[in-house]
Design a protein around this motif. Structure first.
Motif, PDB file in Angstrom:
ATOM      1  N   THR A 300      48.319  41.979  43.524  1.00 41.96           N
ATOM      2  CA  THR A 300      48.745  40.809  44.022  1.00 41.96           C
ATOM      3  C   THR A 300      50.074  41.038  44.883  1.00 41.96           C
ATOM      4  O   THR A 300      50.313  40.401  45.731  1.00 41.96           O
ATOM      5  CB  THR A 300      49.030  39.686  43.102  1.00 41.96           C
ATOM      6  OG1 THR A 300      47.859  39.544  42.271  1.00 41.96           O
ATOM      7  CG2 THR A 300      49.380  38.612  43.504  1.00 41.96           C
ATOM      8  N   LEU A 320      44.919  30.259  43.870  1.00 45.61           N
ATOM      9  CA  LEU A 320      44.214  31.308  43.577  1.00 45.61           C
ATOM     10  C   LEU A 320      44.146  31.687  42.282  1.00 45.61           C
ATOM     11  O   LEU A 320      43.463  31.826  41.472  1.00 45.61           O
ATOM     12  CB  LEU A 320      44.399  32.389  44.426  1.00 45.61           C
ATOM     13  CG  LEU A 320      43.623  32.310  45.903  1.00 45.61           C
ATOM     14  CD1 LEU A 320      44.627  33.396  46.648  1.00 45.61           C
ATOM     15  CD2 LEU A 320      42.464  32.403  46.139  1.00 45.61           C
ATOM     16  N   PHE A 325      41.169  33.769  40.614  1.00 46.97           N
ATOM     17  CA  PHE A 325      40.851  34.458  41.890  1.00 46.97           C
ATOM     18  C   PHE A 325      41.864  35.498  42.197  1.00 46.97           C
ATOM     19  O   PHE A 325      41.714  35.931  43.164  1.00 46.97           O
ATOM     20  CB  PHE A 325      40.633  33.797  42.954  1.00 46.97           C
ATOM     21  CG  PHE A 325      39.236  33.512  43.134  1.00 46.97           C
ATOM     22  CD1 PHE A 325      38.485  34.358  44.328  1.00 46.97           C
ATOM     23  CD2 PHE A 325      38.324  32.810  42.578  1.00 46.97           C
ATOM     24  CE1 PHE A 325      37.364  34.180  44.472  1.00 46.97           C
ATOM     25  CE2 PHE A 325      36.937  32.612  42.893  1.00 46.97           C
ATOM     26  CZ  PHE A 325      36.485  33.557  43.869  1.00 46.97           C
ATOM     27  N   LEU A 326      42.644  35.951  41.182  1.00 49.06           N
ATOM     28  CA  LEU A 326      43.672  36.974  41.465  1.00 49.06           C
ATOM     29  C   LEU A 326      43.428  38.374  40.893  1.00 49.06           C
ATOM     30  O   LEU A 326      44.187  39.413  40.924  1.00 49.06           O
ATOM     31  CB  LEU A 326      45.081  36.517  41.390  1.00 49.06           C
ATOM     32  CG  LEU A 326      45.690  35.599  42.516  1.00 49.06           C
ATOM     33  CD1 LEU A 326      47.080  35.185  42.174  1.00 49.06           C
ATOM     34  CD2 LEU A 326      45.765  36.335  43.721  1.00 49.06           C
ATOM     35  N   LEU A 329      40.318  42.184  42.572  1.00 55.10           N
ATOM     36  CA  LEU A 329      40.347  42.091  43.973  1.00 55.10           C
ATOM     37  C   LEU A 329      39.966  43.564  44.524  1.00 55.10           C
ATOM     38  O   LEU A 329      40.848  44.343  44.099  1.00 55.10           O
ATOM     39  CB  LEU A 329      41.492  41.360  44.661  1.00 55.10           C
ATOM     40  CG  LEU A 329      41.749  39.907  44.245  1.00 55.10           C
ATOM     41  CD1 LEU A 329      42.890  39.428  44.937  1.00 55.10           C
ATOM     42  CD2 LEU A 329      40.576  38.881  44.623  1.00 55.10           C
ATOM     43  N   ARG A 339      34.851  38.747  46.276  1.00 51.24           N
ATOM     44  CA  ARG A 339      36.162  38.113  45.610  1.00 51.24           C
ATOM     45  C   ARG A 339      37.146  38.180  46.608  1.00 51.24           C
ATOM     46  O   ARG A 339      38.184  37.255  46.949  1.00 51.24           O
ATOM     47  CB  ARG A 339      36.529  38.699  44.260  1.00 51.24           C
ATOM     48  CG  ARG A 339      35.550  38.130  43.218  1.00 51.24           C
ATOM     49  CD  ARG A 339      36.037  38.820  41.859  1.00 51.24           C
ATOM     50  NE  ARG A 339      37.167  38.324  41.579  1.00 51.24           N
ATOM     51  CZ  ARG A 339      37.379  36.967  40.663  1.00 51.24           C
ATOM     52  NH1 ARG A 339      36.426  36.243  40.393  1.00 51.24           N
ATOM     53  NH2 ARG A 339      38.355  36.349  40.386  1.00 51.24           N
ATOM     54  N   THR A 342      36.749  36.130  49.833  1.00 46.22           N
ATOM     55  CA  THR A 342      36.839  34.838  49.539  1.00 46.22           C
ATOM     56  C   THR A 342      38.245  34.475  49.490  1.00 46.22           C
ATOM     57  O   THR A 342      38.723  33.447  49.795  1.00 46.22           O
ATOM     58  CB  THR A 342      36.214  34.431  48.395  1.00 46.22           C
ATOM     59  OG1 THR A 342      34.735  34.777  48.372  1.00 46.22           O
ATOM     60  CG2 THR A 342      36.391  32.903  48.144  1.00 46.22           C
ATOM     61  N   ALA A 343      39.043  35.207  48.538  1.00 49.22           N
ATOM     62  CA  ALA A 343      40.568  34.968  48.625  1.00 49.22           C
ATOM     63  C   ALA A 343      41.278  35.039  49.924  1.00 49.22           C
ATOM     64  O   ALA A 343      42.077  34.105  50.094  1.00 49.22           O
ATOM     65  CB  ALA A 343      41.126  36.076  47.659  1.00 49.22           C
ATOM     66  N   LEU A 361      36.164  28.554  48.098  1.00 47.29           N
ATOM     67  CA  LEU A 361      35.918  29.593  46.668  1.00 47.29           C
ATOM     68  C   LEU A 361      34.310  29.518  46.478  1.00 47.29           C
ATOM     69  O   LEU A 361      34.271  30.453  46.017  1.00 47.29           O
ATOM     70  CB  LEU A 361      36.641  28.784  45.714  1.00 47.29           C
ATOM     71  CG  LEU A 361      38.242  28.966  45.827  1.00 47.29           C
ATOM     72  CD1 LEU A 361      38.696  28.273  44.471  1.00 47.29           C
ATOM     73  CD2 LEU A 361      38.757  30.380  46.225  1.00 47.29           C
TER      74      LEU A 361
END
Length: 450
Positions: A300, A320, A325-326, A329, A339, A342-343, A361
């Motif tokens: 992140t 997110l 959703f973090l 990745l 993923r 999408t983020a 999402l």
């Protein structure tokens, strides 16, 4: 004459390359410690005519096939009496101390303390033939120095630090129990059950035990699924190998059955699971070359650093995080994961399109220019990660020139991880560049996502 000389040189280089690619094998079965191990196991009902301990130039210790192993063939059947489990510990001289202790100990701690005490007893220990062939040290993060920690990728470094701290905590939080064992030790307890000794035992259990579910008991707290399996634990991992492994309740043996087979005199492998190289390094202390499961994780912190010019970044990151959703990745050799993409699609949205957040999402693509922005940002992320990898490899190269052997081994594992990541990031950049050069591929990715 000159042309012939060049041809001879090329041929020599080819021969040398071929020789280097051939794995050399040295049998270990005649060495005293392995003779003792096999005698110890034979007395407990185990024999092996298919496999023998050997040293391989590419993987180190392993098991060599003495005959061609056919698909479906049983390669190891290790009797229950050969397995070191919590039942072994509870039935030993340690049993009375563990059974009476409150609060209850974990199965992992019970096994670790038993290993340390048995190693302390030396040849007087019933398990000495097994303990004598265990590694003296490991290349897991629990052993890593701060210099080695510093050259790891950010994501794995965080987990590596957590592992090291977890082992320290196990040692510090159980000092009262440790001190209660003084009556069974011939030296002061603080000289035997040290942090270093417990770390060795923890890594021995964590890297070498097989999964075996045990009935719950009133003496230990938590799930009990560990079993140390002498001889069997010499089998090395290869990601493309398939085996069936489990404890057979009928034969009362832990059995390994080959699915794909092994040629005579080749190394027999098993599969520890579909793990990427970060997981293999964290759990087992090695990296598997050309691992098809390997990915590079996008932290992140790197994501926010690349996008720090976006004034609404905090709000998007919060969304997110709230939608889970973090994490995970990643990028692979084929490109960014679903993923991550999408983020990035969500992060590409201007304020006027915030109402589409949840739709994104769920996999919806907004428009072609936002899709191109997402691909370009993924490319920037890969370039940033690749730069970090190159810097780390330079540091590792410098450290290797001035360190001793234990740290050198740790650095080689870190270097292997970084080299694999360099390959993945390079391939990913090629795939992303190809997408940006061919607009129809962007349209295709929109259709796929929809």
């Amino acid at each position: 004459m000159r042309g012939g000389s060049r041809r001879s040189g090329r041929a020599a280089r080819k021969r040398r390359k071929k020789q280097e690619s051939i794995v050399q094998t040295v049998s270990l079965c005649h060495q005293p410690q392995y003779v003792r191990l096999m005698k110890f196991l034979h007395q407990r009902g185990f024999t092996s005519s298919l496999l023998q301990p050997a040293l391989f130039t590419d993987t180190g210790r392993g098991l060599q096939a003495l005959k061609t192993i056919k698909p479906g063939q049983l390669i190891i059947s290790l009797p229950e009496s050969c397995l070191l489990t919590t039942s072994t510990v509870l039935d030993s001289y340690l049993g009375q101390y563990i059974k009476s202790w409150k609060p209850r100990l974990s199965p992992l701690l019970a096994l670790c303390v038993f290993l340390v005490c048995e190693r302390h007893r030396g040849e007087a220990s019933d398990w000495f033939p097994y303990i004598d062939v265990l590694p003296m040290a490991y290349t897991c993060p629990a052993y890593f120095t701060d210099e080695v920690m510093a050259v790891l990728p950010t994501c794995v470094r965080r987990r590596a630090v957590e592992q090291r701290e977890a082992v320290r905590e196990i040692h510090s939080l159980n000092q009262d129990f440790v001190k209660s064992l003084q009556p069974i030790l011939s030296q002061p307890v603080e000289e035997v059950l040290t942090y270093e000794a417990l770390r060795w035992a923890w890594c021995s259990v964590n890297t070498r035990s097989v999964f075996m579910s045990h009935p719950s008991n009133s003496f230990l707290l938590g799930q009990d699924v560990y079993a140390l399996a002498p001889f069997l634990d010499l089998l090395n991992h290869r990601p493309d190998v398939q085996v069936k492994a489990s404890f057979n309740d009928v034969t009362r043996c832990y059995e390994i059955r080959s699915v794909s087979g092994t040629l005579c005199y080749q190394q027999a492998f098993i599969n520890y699971g579909s793990h990427d190289n970060q997981r293999l390094m964290l759990e087992y202390g090695f990296v598997s070359p050309c691992n098809p499961h390997s990915v590079v994780y996008v932290d992140t912190g790197v994501l926010t650093d690349v996008l720090r010019g976006d004034r609404s970044l905090d709000q998007k990151i919060k969304f997110l995080r709230e939608n889970n959703f973090l994490h995970n990745l990643t990028v692979s050799s084929e490109g960014p994961s679903w993923r991550l993409l999408t983020a990035l699609r969500l992060l590409s949205l201007p304020q006027t399109l915030y109402h589409q957040w949840k739709a994104v999402l769920l996999g919806q693509v907004v428009c072609e220019d936002r899709e191109e922005w997402s691909i370009q940002t993924a490319k920037t992320l890969c370039q940033r990660l690749l730069q970090d990898t190159h810097t780390a490899l330079e540091k590792i190269s410098h450290l290797l020139q001035q360190c001793d052997q234990p740290v050198r081994e740790q650095l080689h594992v870190a270097m292997s991880l970084r080299q694999e990541e360099r390959c993945i990031l390079g391939s990913c950049l090629e795939a992303l560049g190809d997408k940006l050069r061919q607009p129809e591929k962007l349209s295709s990715s929109q259709r796929d996502a929809s």
